[in-house]
Design an enzyme around this catalytic site. Structure first.
Site, PDB file in Angstrom:
ATOM      1  N   ARG A  83       0.830  -1.359  -0.069  1.00 56.78           N
ATOM      2  CA  ARG A  83       0.358   0.048   0.147  1.00 56.78           C
ATOM      3  C   ARG A  83       0.747   1.405  -0.089  1.00 56.78           C
ATOM      4  NH1 ARG A  83      -2.315  -4.117   1.909  1.00 56.78           N
ATOM      5  NH2 ARG A  83      -0.623  -4.205   2.922  1.00 56.78           N
ATOM      6  N   THR A  84       1.703   1.391   0.824  1.00 57.21           N
ATOM      7  CA  THR A  84       2.373   2.591   1.104  1.00 57.21           C
ATOM      8  C   THR A  84       3.363   2.844  -0.290  1.00 57.21           C
ATOM      9  OG1 THR A  84       2.823   2.521   3.300  1.00 57.21           O
ATOM     10  CG2 THR A  84       4.392   3.768   2.286  1.00 57.21           C
ATOM     11  N   LYS A 112      25.760  -5.458  -1.390  1.00 56.02           N
ATOM     12  CA  LYS A 112      27.057  -5.689  -1.278  1.00 56.02           C
ATOM     13  C   LYS A 112      27.893  -5.114  -0.186  1.00 56.02           C
ATOM     14  CE  LYS A 112      27.118  -5.376  -6.791  1.00 56.02           C
ATOM     15  NZ  LYS A 112      27.542  -4.513  -7.574  1.00 56.02           N
ATOM     16  N   ARG A 133      11.892   3.593   3.327  1.00 56.95           N
ATOM     17  CA  ARG A 133      11.252   2.703   4.471  1.00 56.95           C
ATOM     18  C   ARG A 133      12.440   1.922   4.918  1.00 56.95           C
ATOM     19  NH1 ARG A 133       5.782  -0.799   4.521  1.00 56.95           N
ATOM     20  NH2 ARG A 133       5.127   1.117   5.008  1.00 56.95           N
ATOM     21  N   HIS A 161       5.523   6.776  11.187  1.00 58.01           N
ATOM     22  CA  HIS A 161       5.181   6.581   9.909  1.00 58.01           C
ATOM     23  C   HIS A 161       4.131   7.592   9.658  1.00 58.01           C
ATOM     24  CE1 HIS A 161       3.998   5.020   6.202  1.00 58.01           C
ATOM     25  NE2 HIS A 161       3.644   3.782   6.356  1.00 58.01           N
TER      26      HIS A 161
END
Length: 343
Positions: A83-84, A112, A133, A161
């Site tokens: 969703r985000t 890496k 995120r 958030h």
């Protein structure tokens, strides 16, 4: 309390155009090219301005189409998201821009050993703003210190958030109003970043908050302390839903987040402990609104989806106009903001 579902969608029409544009211009001046890290950045007036603008966009998305043609939004998701991530991409494209996506960790230089600081510095050169995120709390704050373009926190571990909070507030306002509100927040309150962000934001309103969880997943003590410091009208903690359910206007349910538990045995002790089904709701108000940031596992039975209580899919939809409003406020220069003309 008296409630009119969806009435707030047109509340912005009740104020004069000058008042709306003045508040929006003031917020734009403060947000422009800045970072969005926490819901604590917003006052009540700021929140209402964003929600009003989102309602305007929701009513007529074409009014802001192509406002950001040529703008690129960089997506850096170090954790899974549906969703985000998709709503940010949709929001940017509906504003006329586009996105560049880092992709999965496995296919990037993070695999890496590249540091977060180096990653954001590199992608800053490809985009006009970044959405991050990350599984570590505080990662967004740290990353913002290394870039000059706006950086939006799309979730940092168990921290914050803020854009989810804005769409949650928008949904609450649409269904129940933000003042004279009694809300129950239930589930994983310890690790739930959506809960922490929302709880802080609600202290700007006349909202009584009831937090329902097993003892092991209670709100962190520092969060409780901060909420009391904000002189919130009512902060209560419970281990049972039944004692507060009849009084609730909104029930905000969260998933028990297996991925946040350091010990699988601790997760198993609480998994499935709080579940909502038709029997549960027999004691609820007819006007109860049930929300969930999604994804859900088994905490809300599918039979609830077809009832008038369910607002979680509407909630997910609201992510697009809310994030369109926030991106426009962050990215616009001297262009008109929602109808504001040139001087």
């Amino acid at each position: 309390m008296s409630r009119a579902r969806f009435a707030s969608r047109v509340n912005w029409l009740a104020a004069s155009n000058g008042e709306i544009q003045g508040a929006r211009h003031s917020l734009h001046e403060r947000m422009r090219h800045d970072h969005l890290i926490t819901s604590k950045q917003f006052s009540r007036a700021d929140i209402e301005t964003v929600l009003d603008y989102a309602a305007e966009i929701d009513a007529d998305p074409s009014a802001v189409a192509d406002r950001h043609a040529g703008t690129l939004l960089g997506l850096l998701f170090f954790e899974p998201s549906t969703r985000t991530k998709m709503s940010f991409e949709t929001a940017m494209k509906r504003l006329g821009g586009d996105v560049v996506d880092m992709g999965s960790i496995e296919s990037s230089s993070v695999k890496k050993g590249e540091t977060l600081a180096d990653t954001v510095r590199v992608i800053e050169g490809y985009a006009d703003a970044l959405v991050l995120r990350h599984p570590k709390e505080g990662a967004a704050t740290m990353a913002s210190e290394f870039v000059d373009v706006p950086l939006v926190n799309a979730g940092d571990g168990a921290g914050q958030h803020p854009t989810q909070t804005m769409l949650d507030l928008y949904t609450i306002r649409e269904n129940a109003g933000l003042d004279d509100l009694t809300i129950g927040i239930m589930g994983d309150l310890k690790y739930g970043r959506t809960v922490h962000s929302l709880a802080y934001a609600l202290t700007n309103f006349d909202a009584h908050q009831h937090f329902i969880s097993p003892e092991s997943l209670q709100l962190p003590r520092e969060v409780v302390y901060d909420l009391h410091q904000q002189d919130a009208p009512g902060i209560r903690e419970h281990d049972s839903l039944e004692e507060v359910l009849p009084s609730l206007d909104v029930l905000y349910v969260t998933r028990i987040q297996r991925e946040r538990f350091p010990d699988e045995n601790e997760y198993q002790k609480v998994a499935g402990e709080y579940q909502i089904d038709s029997d549960t709701l027999e004691a609820a108000s007819d006007d109860l609104t049930i929300m969930h940031p999604l994804p859900r596992v088994d905490e809300i039975a599918p039979e609830i989806d077809e009832t008038e209580h369910a607002a979680y899919f509407e909630q997910a939809h609201n992510g697009v106009p809310v994030r369109m409003a926030l991106l426009d406020l962050l990215l616009s220069d001297d262009k008109a903001i929602g109808g504001e003309g040139d001087e």
